[in-house]
Motif scaffolding. Structure first.
Motif, PDB file in Angstrom:
ATOM      1  N   THR A  12       0.834  -1.207   0.000  1.00  0.00           N
ATOM      2  CA  THR A  12       0.000   0.000   0.000  1.00  0.00           C
ATOM      3  C   THR A  12       0.866   1.254   0.000  1.00  0.00           C
ATOM      4  N   LYS A  13       2.167   1.079   0.284  1.00  0.00           N
ATOM      5  CA  LYS A  13       3.085   2.212   0.173  1.00  0.00           C
ATOM      6  C   LYS A  13       3.744   2.123  -1.221  1.00  0.00           C
ATOM      7  N   GLY A  14       4.695   3.005  -1.495  1.00  0.00           N
ATOM      8  CA  GLY A  14       5.412   2.893  -2.775  1.00  0.00           C
ATOM      9  C   GLY A  14       4.542   3.164  -3.991  1.00  0.00           C
ATOM     10  N   LEU A  55      14.431  -8.078   7.888  1.00  0.00           N
ATOM     11  CA  LEU A  55      13.702  -7.207   6.967  1.00  0.00           C
ATOM     12  C   LEU A  55      12.259  -7.198   7.447  1.00  0.00           C
ATOM     13  N   ILE A  56      11.718  -6.019   7.746  1.00  0.00           N
ATOM     14  CA  ILE A  56      10.343  -5.953   8.252  1.00  0.00           C
ATOM     15  C   ILE A  56       9.453  -5.253   7.232  1.00  0.00           C
ATOM     16  N   GLY A  57       8.370  -5.931   6.855  1.00  0.00           N
ATOM     17  CA  GLY A  57       7.459  -5.327   5.886  1.00  0.00           C
ATOM     18  C   GLY A  57       6.095  -5.965   5.970  1.00  0.00           C
ATOM     19  N   LYS A  83       7.051 -10.569   8.611  1.00  0.00           N
ATOM     20  CA  LYS A  83       5.867  -9.938   7.993  1.00  0.00           C
ATOM     21  C   LYS A  83       4.899  -9.415   9.048  1.00  0.00           C
ATOM     22  N   GLU A  84       4.611  -8.103   8.933  1.00  0.00           N
ATOM     23  CA  GLU A  84       3.575  -7.521   9.792  1.00  0.00           C
ATOM     24  C   GLU A  84       2.210  -7.908   9.221  1.00  0.00           C
ATOM     25  N   ASP A  85       1.216  -8.085  10.102  1.00  0.00           N
ATOM     26  CA  ASP A  85      -0.134  -8.390   9.605  1.00  0.00           C
ATOM     27  C   ASP A  85      -0.779  -7.152   8.988  1.00  0.00           C
ATOM     28  N   HIS A  88       2.328  -0.990  10.950  1.00  0.00           N
ATOM     29  CA  HIS A  88       2.376  -0.485  12.325  1.00  0.00           C
ATOM     30  C   HIS A  88       3.157   0.818  12.413  1.00  0.00           C
ATOM     31  N   GLY A  89       3.626   1.348  11.275  1.00  0.00           N
ATOM     32  CA  GLY A  89       4.445   2.567  11.291  1.00  0.00           C
ATOM     33  C   GLY A  89       5.904   2.208  11.443  1.00  0.00           C
ATOM     34  N   SER A  90       6.783   3.190  11.173  1.00  0.00           N
ATOM     35  CA  SER A  90       8.217   2.878  11.137  1.00  0.00           C
ATOM     36  C   SER A  90       8.777   2.473  12.503  1.00  0.00           C
ATOM     37  N   PHE A 151      11.688  16.243   3.785  1.00  0.00           N
ATOM     38  CA  PHE A 151      12.316  15.324   4.730  1.00  0.00           C
ATOM     39  C   PHE A 151      12.081  15.814   6.162  1.00  0.00           C
ATOM     40  N   GLY A 152      12.610  15.055   7.133  1.00  0.00           N
ATOM     41  CA  GLY A 152      12.608  15.525   8.508  1.00  0.00           C
ATOM     42  C   GLY A 152      13.721  16.549   8.658  1.00  0.00           C
ATOM     43  N   GLU A 153      13.376  17.771   9.075  1.00  0.00           N
ATOM     44  CA  GLU A 153      14.402  18.829   9.243  1.00  0.00           C
ATOM     45  C   GLU A 153      14.796  18.887  10.717  1.00  0.00           C
ATOM     46  N   HIS A 165      16.389  19.778  17.984  1.00  0.00           N
ATOM     47  CA  HIS A 165      15.024  20.038  17.538  1.00  0.00           C
ATOM     48  C   HIS A 165      14.763  19.221  16.287  1.00  0.00           C
ATOM     49  N   TYR A 166      13.545  18.651  16.182  1.00  0.00           N
ATOM     50  CA  TYR A 166      13.229  17.820  15.015  1.00  0.00           C
ATOM     51  C   TYR A 166      11.794  18.083  14.565  1.00  0.00           C
ATOM     52  N   THR A 167      11.602  18.370  13.281  1.00  0.00           N
ATOM     53  CA  THR A 167      10.242  18.515  12.728  1.00  0.00           C
ATOM     54  C   THR A 167      10.161  17.736  11.430  1.00  0.00           C
ATOM     55  N   GLU A 168       9.139  16.904  11.311  1.00  0.00           N
ATOM     56  CA  GLU A 168       8.972  16.088  10.112  1.00  0.00           C
ATOM     57  C   GLU A 168       8.305  16.902   9.008  1.00  0.00           C
ATOM     58  N   LYS A 169       8.930  16.970   7.846  1.00  0.00           N
ATOM     59  CA  LYS A 169       8.398  17.666   6.664  1.00  0.00           C
ATOM     60  C   LYS A 169       7.654  18.959   7.010  1.00  0.00           C
ATOM     61  N   PRO A 170       8.345  19.942   7.595  1.00  0.00           N
ATOM     62  CA  PRO A 170       7.656  21.157   8.046  1.00  0.00           C
ATOM     63  C   PRO A 170       7.206  22.033   6.878  1.00  0.00           C
ATOM     64  N   ILE A 178      19.001  17.430   7.321  1.00  0.00           N
ATOM     65  CA  ILE A 178      17.826  16.546   7.292  1.00  0.00           C
ATOM     66  C   ILE A 178      18.166  15.119   7.733  1.00  0.00           C
ATOM     67  N   ASN A 179      17.086  14.384   8.037  1.00  0.00           N
ATOM     68  CA  ASN A 179      17.173  13.007   8.504  1.00  0.00           C
ATOM     69  C   ASN A 179      17.349  12.069   7.309  1.00  0.00           C
ATOM     70  N   CYS A 180      18.401  11.255   7.324  1.00  0.00           N
ATOM     71  CA  CYS A 180      18.676  10.344   6.204  1.00  0.00           C
ATOM     72  C   CYS A 180      17.934   9.004   6.315  1.00  0.00           C
ATOM     73  N   LEU A 229       8.388   6.691  13.761  1.00  0.00           N
ATOM     74  CA  LEU A 229       9.664   6.982  14.411  1.00  0.00           C
ATOM     75  C   LEU A 229       9.907   8.490  14.478  1.00  0.00           C
ATOM     76  N   ASP A 230       9.619   9.165  13.342  1.00  0.00           N
ATOM     77  CA  ASP A 230       9.946  10.596  13.276  1.00  0.00           C
ATOM     78  C   ASP A 230       9.064  11.435  14.211  1.00  0.00           C
ATOM     79  N   GLN A 231       7.752  11.498  13.926  1.00  0.00           N
ATOM     80  CA  GLN A 231       6.877  12.373  14.721  1.00  0.00           C
ATOM     81  C   GLN A 231       6.746  11.920  16.178  1.00  0.00           C
ATOM     82  N   ILE A 255      14.589   7.324  -2.525  1.00  0.00           N
ATOM     83  CA  ILE A 255      14.116   6.685  -3.764  1.00  0.00           C
ATOM     84  C   ILE A 255      12.603   6.514  -3.711  1.00  0.00           C
ATOM     85  N   LYS A 256      11.868   7.547  -4.059  1.00  0.00           N
ATOM     86  CA  LYS A 256      10.401   7.446  -4.027  1.00  0.00           C
ATOM     87  C   LYS A 256       9.811   7.276  -5.430  1.00  0.00           C
ATOM     88  N   THR A 257      10.507   7.777  -6.452  1.00  0.00           N
ATOM     89  CA  THR A 257       9.930   7.743  -7.800  1.00  0.00           C
ATOM     90  C   THR A 257      10.838   6.937  -8.742  1.00  0.00           C
TER      91      THR A 257
HETATM   92  N1  GDD Z   1       7.542  -2.447   7.912  1.00  0.00           N
HETATM   93  C1  GDD Z   1       7.056  -1.226   7.812  1.00  0.00           C
HETATM   94  N2  GDD Z   1       5.822  -0.963   8.342  1.00  0.00           N
HETATM   95  N3  GDD Z   1       7.789  -0.284   7.203  1.00  0.00           N
HETATM   96  C2  GDD Z   1       7.274   0.955   7.143  1.00  0.00           C
HETATM   97  C3  GDD Z   1       6.003   1.293   7.656  1.00  0.00           C
HETATM   98  C4  GDD Z   1       5.247   0.270   8.292  1.00  0.00           C
HETATM   99  O1  GDD Z   1       4.125   0.458   8.760  1.00  0.00           O
HETATM  100  N4  GDD Z   1       5.788   2.613   7.434  1.00  0.00           N
HETATM  101  C5  GDD Z   1       6.890   3.066   6.793  1.00  0.00           C
HETATM  102  N5  GDD Z   1       7.783   2.060   6.612  1.00  0.00           N
HETATM  103  C6  GDD Z   1       9.118   2.138   6.013  1.00  0.00           C
HETATM  104  C7  GDD Z   1       9.156   2.708   4.594  1.00  0.00           C
HETATM  105  O2  GDD Z   1       9.209   1.676   3.640  1.00  0.00           O
HETATM  106  C8  GDD Z   1      10.464   3.478   4.605  1.00  0.00           C
HETATM  107  O3  GDD Z   1      11.556   2.628   4.319  1.00  0.00           O
HETATM  108  C9  GDD Z   1      10.601   3.940   6.048  1.00  0.00           C
HETATM  109  O4  GDD Z   1       9.815   3.039   6.828  1.00  0.00           O
HETATM  110  C10 GDD Z   1      10.129   5.383   6.305  1.00  0.00           C
HETATM  111  O5  GDD Z   1       8.902   5.567   5.654  1.00  0.00           O
HETATM  112  P1  GDD Z   1       7.862   6.733   6.018  1.00  0.00           P
HETATM  113  O6  GDD Z   1       7.486   6.617   7.445  1.00  0.00           O
HETATM  114  O7  GDD Z   1       6.787   6.655   4.982  1.00  0.00           O
HETATM  115  O8  GDD Z   1       8.664   8.077   5.900  1.00  0.00           O
HETATM  116  P2  GDD Z   1       9.342   8.803   4.631  1.00  0.00           P
HETATM  117  O9  GDD Z   1      10.078   7.801   3.808  1.00  0.00           O
HETATM  118  O10 GDD Z   1       8.362   9.692   3.948  1.00  0.00           O
HETATM  119  O11 GDD Z   1      10.369   9.749   5.358  1.00  0.00           O
HETATM  120  C11 GDD Z   1      11.269   9.222   6.311  1.00  0.00           C
HETATM  121  O12 GDD Z   1      12.513   8.995   5.723  1.00  0.00           O
HETATM  122  C12 GDD Z   1      13.218  10.169   5.225  1.00  0.00           C
HETATM  123  C13 GDD Z   1      14.537   9.705   4.685  1.00  0.00           C
HETATM  124  O13 GDD Z   1      14.338   8.951   3.551  1.00  0.00           O
HETATM  125  C14 GDD Z   1      11.361  10.248   7.448  1.00  0.00           C
HETATM  126  O14 GDD Z   1      12.017   9.656   8.546  1.00  0.00           O
HETATM  127  C15 GDD Z   1      12.088  11.510   6.998  1.00  0.00           C
HETATM  128  O15 GDD Z   1      12.356  12.327   8.101  1.00  0.00           O
HETATM  129  C16 GDD Z   1      13.417  11.163   6.356  1.00  0.00           C
HETATM  130  O16 GDD Z   1      14.017  12.366   5.872  1.00  0.00           O
END
Ligand code: GDD
Length: 400
Positions: A12-14, A55-57, A83-85, A88-90, A151-153, A165-170, A178-180, A229-231, A255-257
């Motif tokens: 559902t991402k990507g 590897l978690i996905g 594998k997550e069911d 759950h967020g990063s 990015f996270g600034e 100080h940290y703000t996600e995509k302000p 920025i956060n790598c 993780l960020d917010q 690498i988003k596109t």
């Molecule tokens: N397993 C799993 N489950 N992975 C997740 C989930 C989840 O629910 N949500 C996100 N991810 C993975 C994504 O595939 C990606 O590798 C990473 O976690 C962060 O994804 P996002 O939370 O969507 O954030 P982002 O990619 O838009 O931005 C993050 O990364 C940037 C650097 O590339 C932020 O941390 C930014 O601050 C940062 O600059």
């Protein structure tokens, strides 16, 4: 001991990676001839005392089974897909598997986003982290002020490197640092994530006491078990002497596109010159094509000796490249046929596609929609010109 965790996301991402992510999970898309996730995995190999890579996905397990078993054998290091069911967020994804991750009783846990391209300076991050003595250290980089808001600034102390100080995509500019998406933590990170859950439950209970409606709206906005993780972790813990930064002066991209995958393929090919020169085509020998700059050619590909390839080209398995073909800055995926005298520049050619004689595909990754992308099984007929187009799978481009 140390373990590494790579966050893969799920189907559902990507979505910005379409149409290429229709065929293959984004983490397995090849950059410089190797799956995207292969680059952080091989960087982990340099971490001293590394016990496991997780590897978690939330992709299906079978999509990663083949890759995970072959990379475990190749690196002689256990790599496991968890594998997550559901998402759950990063940070939530990491917490969900805390018992498995802690099985080896690691002193440190690396956490890497799979969709970043960099030199992953992990051993030096580990050294810096030990010097700082905090709970976590994150890799950071300076980017242009215009691009920072994707990015996270953050703001860091110039002498101690503490994250202040940290703000996600302000929306308004905070900093060009920025956060790598590359971190190292002590196991205390699990307590920090646990605290987020506890605080949320506490808040929900308070609301339940005051009004049933408020509870409903709260649960609608953030699912209780979704922690970012960020917010949810980095922002509240900034300035508390728990998080530190390590700045890289090397290359870094996100690498988003599909267009960014061309740029990142180029960066990894350049890195191979130092790390794995054997993977780069040499062009030596009378029967081989002319090679310009950094080029990867899969051993099963058949390239005509009169073709001219490069710079920045990667050619996958079973590709056939005909006489007089010219390829510059492109990714050619499995089972593609490029017929005589075709020219392909700044383009991604999808699996099983074919380009006809004297056809011409061109794109430009610096322009927003510039890269030409042919989805799976696209046919470009003889003499057809395709410029800056995204072509959906199974289409035929001809003169009619
Ligand atoms: N397993 C799993 N489950 N992975 C997740 C989930 C989840 O629910 N949500 C996100 N991810 C993975 C994504 O595939 C990606 O590798 C990473 O976690 C962060 O994804 P996002 O939370 O969507 O954030 P982002 O990619 O838009 O931005 C993050 O990364 C940037 C650097 O590339 C932020 O941390 C930014 O601050 C940062 O600059």
């Amino acid at each position: 001991k140390v373990v590494a965790v790579i966050m893969l996301g799920g189907p559902t991402k990507g979505t910005r990676f379409r149409p290429l992510s229709f065929n293959i999970p984004k983490p397995l898309f090849p950059l410089a001839g190797q799956p995207m996730v292969h680059h952080p995995i091989s960087a982990c190999k340099r971490i001293p005392n590394l016990a496991q890579i997780y590897l978690i996905g939330f992709y299906e397990e079978r999509e990663f089974a083949l890759y995970v078993s072959s990379i475990s054998n190749e690196l002689k290091l256990p790599v496991r897909y968890l594998k997550e069911d559901k998402p759950h967020g990063s940070a939530g994804g990491l917490y969900y598997f805390r018992d498995i991750i802690m099985e080896d009783n690691p002193s440190h846990i690396f956490l890497l986003n799979c969709d970043v391209c960099c030199s992953f300076p992990l051993p030096s991050m580990l050294d810096a982290h030990k010097r700082y003595g905090g709970m976590g250290t994150m890799l950071v980089i300076k980017v242009s002020a215009e691009s920072a808001n994707q990015f996270g600034e953050l703001v860091a102390d110039p002498t101690t490197n503490e994250l202040l100080h940290y703000t996600e995509k302000p929306e308004t500019f905070v900093s060009d640092l920025i956060n790598c998406g590359v971190y190292i933590f002590t196991p205390d990170i699990f307590t920090a994530i646990h605290d987020v859950y506890i605080n949320r439950e506490g808040r929900a209970n308070l609301r339940r006491l005051s009004s049933f409606e408020a509870l409903q709206s709260a649960t609608r906005t953030i699912p209780v078990d979704f922690v970012r993780l960020d917010q949810d972790i980095l922002s509240p813990l900034a300035g508390k002497k728990q998080l530190y930064t390590y700045e890289t002066m090397d290359f870094w991209e996100q690498i988003k596109t599909p267009g960014m995958s061309l740029k990142c393929s180029e960066l990894y090919l350049a890195q191979f010159r130092c790390t794995s020169p054997d993977l780069l085509a040499s062009g030596d020998g009378k029967r081989s094509a002319t090679i310009v700059g950094d080029v990867y050619i899969h051993p099963s590909a058949k390239v005509h000796p009169s073709a001219k390839i490069g710079p920045n080209v990667s050619i996958s398995a079973n590709v056939r490249v005909g006489a007089g073909v010219r390829l510059i800055g492109c990714i050619v995926l499995d089972d593609v046929e490029i017929k005589e005298n075709a020219v392909v520049i700044n383009s991604i050619v999808g699996w099983k596609s074919s380009l006809g004689r004297w056809s011409f595909a061109d794109g430009n990754y610096n322009a927003k929609l510039g890269t030409t992308i042919l989805g799976e099984a696209v046919t470009v007929e003889d003499e057809v010109v395709v410029i800056s187009c995204i072509v959906l799978p199974n289409k035929t481009l001809n003169f009619q």
